[in-house]
Design a protein around this motif. Structure first.
Motif, mmCIF file in Angstrom:
data_model
loop_
_atom_site.group_PDB
_atom_site.id
_atom_site.type_symbol
_atom_site.label_atom_id
_atom_site.label_comp_id
_atom_site.label_asym_id
_atom_site.label_seq_id
_atom_site.Cartn_x
_atom_site.Cartn_y
_atom_site.Cartn_z
ATOM 1 N N LEU A 138 60.056 -46.017 2.425
ATOM 2 C CA LEU A 138 60.072 -46.868 3.611
ATOM 3 C C LEU A 138 60.119 -46.029 4.883
ATOM 4 C CD1 LEU A 138 60.025 -49.781 4.592
ATOM 5 C CD2 LEU A 138 62.528 -49.794 4.477
ATOM 6 N N ALA A 139 60.926 -44.975 4.874
ATOM 7 C CA ALA A 139 61.027 -44.099 6.046
ATOM 8 C C ALA A 139 59.688 -43.428 6.355
ATOM 9 C CB ALA A 139 62.105 -43.047 5.821
ATOM 10 N N GLN A 140 58.973 -42.992 5.311
ATOM 11 C CA GLN A 140 57.681 -42.333 5.525
ATOM 12 C C GLN A 140 56.662 -43.302 6.112
ATOM 13 O OE1 GLN A 140 56.815 -40.677 1.658
ATOM 14 N NE2 GLN A 140 57.661 -38.676 2.212
ATOM 15 N N VAL A 141 56.587 -44.500 5.555
ATOM 16 C CA VAL A 141 55.590 -45.463 6.036
ATOM 17 C C VAL A 141 55.907 -45.916 7.459
ATOM 18 C CG1 VAL A 141 54.606 -47.758 5.679
ATOM 19 C CG2 VAL A 141 54.941 -46.247 3.731
ATOM 20 N N LEU A 142 57.189 -46.151 7.738
ATOM 21 C CA LEU A 142 57.576 -46.607 9.069
ATOM 22 C C LEU A 142 57.680 -45.460 10.070
ATOM 23 C CD1 LEU A 142 60.318 -49.271 8.202
ATOM 24 C CD2 LEU A 142 57.870 -49.624 8.618
ATOM 25 N N LYS A 143 57.604 -44.218 9.547
ATOM 26 C CA LYS A 143 57.692 -43.012 10.377
ATOM 27 C C LYS A 143 59.013 -42.973 11.150
ATOM 28 C CE LYS A 143 52.779 -42.196 10.856
ATOM 29 N NZ LYS A 143 51.976 -43.165 10.290
ATOM 30 N N ILE A 144 60.095 -43.170 10.377
ATOM 31 C CA ILE A 144 61.434 -43.121 10.958
ATOM 32 C C ILE A 144 62.329 -42.248 10.092
ATOM 33 C CG2 ILE A 144 61.228 -45.378 12.085
ATOM 34 C CD1 ILE A 144 62.913 -46.577 9.840
ATOM 35 N N ASN A 145 63.503 -41.938 10.585
ATOM 36 C CA ASN A 145 64.458 -41.099 9.881
ATOM 37 C C ASN A 145 64.984 -41.830 8.641
ATOM 38 O OD1 ASN A 145 67.008 -39.822 9.155
ATOM 39 N ND2 ASN A 145 66.825 -38.728 11.100
ATOM 40 N N PRO A 146 65.017 -41.157 7.487
ATOM 41 C CA PRO A 146 65.550 -41.792 6.274
ATOM 42 C C PRO A 146 66.993 -42.288 6.423
ATOM 43 C CG PRO A 146 64.418 -39.763 5.718
ATOM 44 C CD PRO A 146 64.483 -39.826 7.214
ATOM 45 N N ASN A 147 67.789 -41.627 7.276
ATOM 46 C CA ASN A 147 69.166 -42.080 7.495
ATOM 47 C C ASN A 147 69.207 -43.484 8.099
ATOM 48 O OD1 ASN A 147 70.298 -39.717 6.479
ATOM 49 N ND2 ASN A 147 70.246 -38.714 8.486
#
Length: 126
Positions: free
Chosen positions: A48-57
């Protein structure tokens, strides 16, 4: 507003608003509406973090909150799944509806409406 799809889920992301709250609200809403089936696996934090291009935290924080709500459960070695408890989802949906109603009434009262005004307004809307 940016829209991205992860698996069968669509996420609308507004980078001017707190991301964790947006992810949390979108999952809560999708689960409450039945758009995500009971027991369904949700994307991994990393995915989800990769697709949304956000921090995994940021994603992890939202997932932890969903688990605290009782809407998801982790299965060791398998990932995170929507709860299989229809009762938990029903209770959460009821709680969410109550929060929306309370917020609506508070906003109407802040505009100077009385309870009688609110009732009359609602009757005329239907």
């Amino acid at each position: 507003m940016d829209e991205r799809q992860v698996g069968g889920l669509n996420f609308q992301i507004d980078f001017s608003q707190p991301l964790y709250e947006q992810i949390l609200d979108q999952f809560r809403s999708s689960i409450a509406k039945g758009e995500i089936d009971l027991g369904e696996k949700i994307p991994s934090v990393r995915e989800l973090a990769q697709v949304l291009k956000i921090n995994p935290n940021t994603v992890m924080r939202a997932y932890q909150e969903l688990e605290r709500d009782g809407l998801t459960e982790k299965r060791r070695g398998q990932g995170t799944f929507v709860t299989t408890s229809q009762e938990k989802v029903r209770q959460f949906r009821h709680q969410l509806a109550q929060e929306y109603i309370d917020a609506f009434i508070q906003h109407m009262e802040n505009l100077g409406y009385t309870w009688a005004d609110i009732e009359a307004y609602m009757k005329n809307k239907r």
